[in-house]
Scaffold this active site. Sequence first.
Site, PDB file in Angstrom:
ATOM      1  N   HIS A   1      35.159  24.174  13.668  1.00  0.00           N
ATOM      2  CA  HIS A   1      36.452  24.147  14.353  1.00  0.00           C
ATOM      3  C   HIS A   1      36.887  25.565  14.684  1.00  0.00           C
ATOM      4  O   HIS A   1      36.152  26.528  14.427  1.00  0.00           O
ATOM      5  CB  HIS A   1      37.501  23.372  13.553  1.00  0.00           C
ATOM      6  CG  HIS A   1      37.801  23.933  12.191  1.00  0.00           C
ATOM      7  ND1 HIS A   1      38.442  25.119  11.996  1.00  0.00           N
ATOM      8  CD2 HIS A   1      37.534  23.447  10.950  1.00  0.00           C
ATOM      9  CE1 HIS A   1      38.581  25.349  10.705  1.00  0.00           C
ATOM     10  NE2 HIS A   1      38.025  24.350  10.045  1.00  0.00           N
TER      11      HIS A   1
ATOM     12  N   HIS B   1      36.450  28.508  12.253  1.00  0.00           N
ATOM     13  CA  HIS B   1      35.108  29.099  12.168  1.00  0.00           C
ATOM     14  C   HIS B   1      34.847  30.005  13.367  1.00  0.00           C
ATOM     15  O   HIS B   1      34.292  31.098  13.240  1.00  0.00           O
ATOM     16  CB  HIS B   1      34.037  28.002  12.121  1.00  0.00           C
ATOM     17  CG  HIS B   1      34.188  27.063  10.959  1.00  0.00           C
ATOM     18  ND1 HIS B   1      34.294  25.703  11.117  1.00  0.00           N
ATOM     19  CD2 HIS B   1      34.271  27.289   9.627  1.00  0.00           C
ATOM     20  CE1 HIS B   1      34.423  25.136   9.931  1.00  0.00           C
ATOM     21  NE2 HIS B   1      34.419  26.079   9.012  1.00  0.00           N
TER      22      HIS B   1
ATOM     23  N   CYS C   1      36.587  21.628  -8.867  1.00  0.00           N
ATOM     24  CA  CYS C   1      36.960  20.941  -7.613  1.00  0.00           C
ATOM     25  C   CYS C   1      35.720  20.820  -6.743  1.00  0.00           C
ATOM     26  O   CYS C   1      35.199  21.840  -6.269  1.00  0.00           O
ATOM     27  CB  CYS C   1      38.037  21.702  -6.855  1.00  0.00           C
ATOM     28  SG  CYS C   1      38.313  20.983  -5.201  1.00  0.00           S
TER      29      CYS C   1
ATOM     30  N   CYS D   1      36.167  22.498  -3.241  1.00  0.00           N
ATOM     31  CA  CYS D   1      36.087  23.967  -3.204  1.00  0.00           C
ATOM     32  C   CYS D   1      34.716  24.449  -3.689  1.00  0.00           C
ATOM     33  O   CYS D   1      34.386  25.609  -3.502  1.00  0.00           O
ATOM     34  CB  CYS D   1      37.079  24.621  -4.156  1.00  0.00           C
ATOM     35  SG  CYS D   1      38.794  24.401  -3.790  1.00  0.00           S
TER      36      CYS D   1
ATOM     37  N   CYS E   1      43.721  20.061  -7.617  1.00  0.00           N
ATOM     38  CA  CYS E   1      43.255  21.314  -7.011  1.00  0.00           C
ATOM     39  C   CYS E   1      44.447  21.965  -6.308  1.00  0.00           C
ATOM     40  O   CYS E   1      45.092  21.319  -5.474  1.00  0.00           O
ATOM     41  CB  CYS E   1      42.139  21.040  -6.009  1.00  0.00           C
ATOM     42  SG  CYS E   1      41.790  22.491  -4.987  1.00  0.00           S
TER      43      CYS E   1
ATOM     44  N   HIS F   1      43.493  21.828  -2.383  1.00  0.00           N
ATOM     45  CA  HIS F   1      43.333  20.535  -1.705  1.00  0.00           C
ATOM     46  C   HIS F   1      44.301  19.452  -2.176  1.00  0.00           C
ATOM     47  O   HIS F   1      44.404  18.404  -1.533  1.00  0.00           O
ATOM     48  CB  HIS F   1      41.887  20.021  -1.899  1.00  0.00           C
ATOM     49  CG  HIS F   1      40.873  20.878  -1.215  1.00  0.00           C
ATOM     50  ND1 HIS F   1      40.117  21.833  -1.869  1.00  0.00           N
ATOM     51  CD2 HIS F   1      40.518  20.953   0.094  1.00  0.00           C
ATOM     52  CE1 HIS F   1      39.330  22.430  -0.998  1.00  0.00           C
ATOM     53  NE2 HIS F   1      39.548  21.920   0.185  1.00  0.00           N
TER      54      HIS F   1
ATOM     55  N   LYS G   1      47.358  25.228   7.434  1.00  0.00           N
ATOM     56  CA  LYS G   1      46.040  25.765   7.739  1.00  0.00           C
ATOM     57  C   LYS G   1      45.290  24.735   8.570  1.00  0.00           C
ATOM     58  O   LYS G   1      45.291  23.550   8.231  1.00  0.00           O
ATOM     59  CB  LYS G   1      45.278  26.028   6.433  1.00  0.00           C
ATOM     60  CG  LYS G   1      43.873  26.532   6.690  1.00  0.00           C
ATOM     61  CD  LYS G   1      43.005  26.480   5.451  1.00  0.00           C
ATOM     62  CE  LYS G   1      41.579  26.871   5.825  1.00  0.00           C
ATOM     63  NZ  LYS G   1      40.578  26.367   4.918  1.00  0.00           N
TER      64      LYS G   1
ATOM     65  N   LYS H   1      39.898  20.263   9.022  1.00  0.00           N
ATOM     66  CA  LYS H   1      39.485  18.923   9.420  1.00  0.00           C
ATOM     67  C   LYS H   1      40.262  17.861   8.640  1.00  0.00           C
ATOM     68  O   LYS H   1      40.766  16.899   9.199  1.00  0.00           O
ATOM     69  CB  LYS H   1      37.982  18.808   9.145  1.00  0.00           C
ATOM     70  CG  LYS H   1      37.397  17.489   9.541  1.00  0.00           C
ATOM     71  CD  LYS H   1      36.596  17.609  10.807  1.00  0.00           C
ATOM     72  CE  LYS H   1      35.969  16.272  11.140  1.00  0.00           C
ATOM     73  NZ  LYS H   1      35.839  16.052  12.543  1.00  0.00           N
TER      74      LYS H   1
HETATM   75  O1  ME8 Z   1      34.084  28.756   2.542  1.00  0.00           O
HETATM   76  N1  ME8 Z   1      41.876  29.985   9.966  1.00  0.00           N
HETATM   77  O2  ME8 Z   1      32.745  27.892   4.211  1.00  0.00           O
HETATM   78  P1  ME8 Z   1      33.802  27.192   5.170  1.00  0.00           P
HETATM   79  C1  ME8 Z   1      41.086  31.061   9.961  1.00  0.00           C
HETATM   80  N2  ME8 Z   1      30.596  28.340   2.804  1.00  0.00           N
HETATM   81  N3  ME8 Z   1      39.813  31.048   9.508  1.00  0.00           N
HETATM   82  C2  ME8 Z   1      39.333  29.884   9.061  1.00  0.00           C
HETATM   83  C3  ME8 Z   1      40.108  28.704   9.047  1.00  0.00           C
HETATM   84  C4  ME8 Z   1      41.435  28.779   9.537  1.00  0.00           C
HETATM   85  N4  ME8 Z   1      42.246  27.742   9.608  1.00  0.00           N
HETATM   86  N5  ME8 Z   1      39.343  27.717   8.555  1.00  0.00           N
HETATM   87  C5  ME8 Z   1      38.127  28.252   8.271  1.00  0.00           C
HETATM   88  C6  ME8 Z   1      32.972  28.530   3.032  1.00  0.00           C
HETATM   89  N6  ME8 Z   1      38.120  29.557   8.573  1.00  0.00           N
HETATM   90  C7  ME8 Z   1      31.737  29.041   2.363  1.00  0.00           C
HETATM   91  C8  ME8 Z   1      31.603  30.541   2.639  1.00  0.00           C
HETATM   92  S1  ME8 Z   1      30.299  32.859   2.490  1.00  0.00           S
HETATM   93  C9  ME8 Z   1      29.110  33.491   1.513  1.00  0.00           C
HETATM   94  C10 ME8 Z   1      30.408  31.183   2.011  1.00  0.00           C
HETATM   95  C11 ME8 Z   1      36.984  30.495   8.436  1.00  0.00           C
HETATM   96  O3  ME8 Z   1      33.021  26.382   6.137  1.00  0.00           O
HETATM   97  C12 ME8 Z   1      37.337  31.638   7.492  1.00  0.00           C
HETATM   98  O4  ME8 Z   1      36.467  32.714   7.737  1.00  0.00           O
HETATM   99  O5  ME8 Z   1      34.860  26.543   4.391  1.00  0.00           O
HETATM  100  C13 ME8 Z   1      37.032  31.016   6.146  1.00  0.00           C
HETATM  101  O6  ME8 Z   1      36.871  31.999   5.130  1.00  0.00           O
HETATM  102  C14 ME8 Z   1      35.734  30.318   6.461  1.00  0.00           C
HETATM  103  O7  ME8 Z   1      35.916  29.806   7.810  1.00  0.00           O
HETATM  104  C15 ME8 Z   1      35.450  29.179   5.489  1.00  0.00           C
HETATM  105  O8  ME8 Z   1      34.401  28.422   5.997  1.00  0.00           O
END
Ligand code: ME8
Length: 564
Positions: free
Chosen positions: A71, A74, A179, A182, A197, A200, A360, A363
């Site tokens: 989304h 990302h 969790c 998380c 959590c 969440h 925030k 999804k």
């Molecule tokens: O946490 N606003 O993956 P994830 C801004 N796999 N940035 C956002 C966002 C939002 N609403 N939502 C997501 C993970 N992001 C782990 C990370 S790294 C070694 C492992 C971005 O799919 C932001 O960069 O939940 C957040 O930190 C990341 O997506 C989390 O992606």
Amino acid sequence: MPNRGARGRARAQAGASPSSIAGGFWRREAVLKFRSYSFASPKDPPPASTLLRPMSFYITTPIYYVNAAPHLGHAYSTIACDVMARHMRQRGEDVFFLTGTDEHGEPVALAAEREGLTPQELVDRNAPRFEDLMPRLNVSNDFFIRTTDPEHQAKVQEVLARIRDNGHVYEGVYEGWYCPRCADFKTDAEAGDDNLCPIHRTPLIREKEDNYFFRLSAFQDELLRLFDEQPDFVMPRHRYNEARSFIASGLQDISLSRSTFTWGVPVPWDPKHVFYVWFDALLNYYTALSYARPGEDLTDRFWPAQYHVIGKDILKFHTVFWPAMLLAAGLPLPQHVFVHGFLLMAAPKADGDDAPELMKMSKSMGNVLDPFAIIDEFGADALRYYCMRDVSFGQDGEVSTARFAVLYSSELANDFGNLASRTVAMVHRYRGGVVPAAEPDPALAAEIDSVVSEISGLLDRADLTAALEAAWLRVRRLNRYVEEQAPWVLAKDEARAGELDRVLASLAEGLRVVAVVLHPWIPASVEKLLATLGAPELDLDGARLTAGRLAAIDKLEPLFPKPK
Ligand code: ME8
């Protein structure tokens, strides 16, 4: 297991960055910068042999979980890194830009079970959605890592075995809260009275299992020293303060392995265990360099990273666990972890109340802007611009389709698109499509030329919003210049032909320079414009108003047309 590394390698070559952009001025600046921070060794000046080489610049996004669709959140982190990577390439630096997917762990195993798939089948189906996002966003990543790549897994085992050999791992029993969403353990304080959590608001699970533990507590003093000696290790400042107080409040040892499921990288000294997904995931930043280029190990060239860019949700992992792991493995630490805020979007209130609540974007909350839909309608540049323009990088900020539409038409179409259209049109109307070789207006040239060093200074600190604003000030300055000079008045008076030549040359060159500096944000539009001007070069050394630089130019279609 399919060889995902080979697939990634093919992409890596296709997306390889332009490496031969000249960069005299920037190289001089580069040698003044000390690029690597090694906690183990004192800061020495760079060896003389590096004086003529471009500075290596390694930047990473988080790797994204594949159990949900990509989304805008990302896309946001990824676009931010792309802006910095593209800018550094314009400075002639040796850039490596990494993104990818995080594919192990309990949430993926559970999602696969629900769908009647194996975890590998699930990740093979979902990872391409993220990989396909990159070209759609026009992102110039040099490699796309998947943590199921066999080369990554082997390297994870090697580094974590080294951490164990160094005496930082012991066996024990974990009992406490967890969790699954998380993929994180929670303290009693975090679980609160309701055992939910805190992120969440879903029930936590009481876990009791045999784990290997990482002796995080042993690194408390070293981490505090790191924070004191390197105050820009975590940026911006309020995130530095948050991370530092987390460390200062006392660190507990953390689980390094899980033994109640098997979807992960096996622990080499005890294959009943798999590594806790965060240890596997964080190491991607290091492992990717060893296999991103076939037959070549890029680790010495690019490690440590200049910037890990992350969202604030994963601050603890990157600013506490990660440096501790690297210290435990005897590896140099990254220079900066930049923590950006959340994109927030109005979501319907759970209690059915009419007034929406800012939350925030995620999804599970159903308040997601689909980047693919925006790109289909407005193009990737419009999305890239909007993300970087409307939310101050490092802060939370609201996004909305209404605001997106306003900025598209008032800034991209009106400010920049119109400046380009009318400049090109006037060169055709008054000078037959040939930019006069006159000397540009020196006062205007000084105002526009200063944008290059200003933006470079701001992007060194990852101040993406201010850097874009600095470029936009020049766009607006050029629009004012058109009004002030009124070329249509000069064109009526043959005696003022010299003045008109100078105004048109200044405008065309000014437009070229702002286009070059804006390339990291809106690359496709800038490339189209620069092709029209017959000056496709992107290096920042050439980004200053120069007499005779432009000659015959093409006609230009609107850069930001009204959406269909
Ligand atoms: O946490 N606003 O993956 P994830 C801004 N796999 N940035 C956002 C966002 C939002 N609403 N939502 C997501 C993970 N992001 C782990 C990370 S790294 C070694 C492992 C971005 O799919 C932001 O960069 O939940 C957040 O930190 C990341 O997506 C989390 O992606």
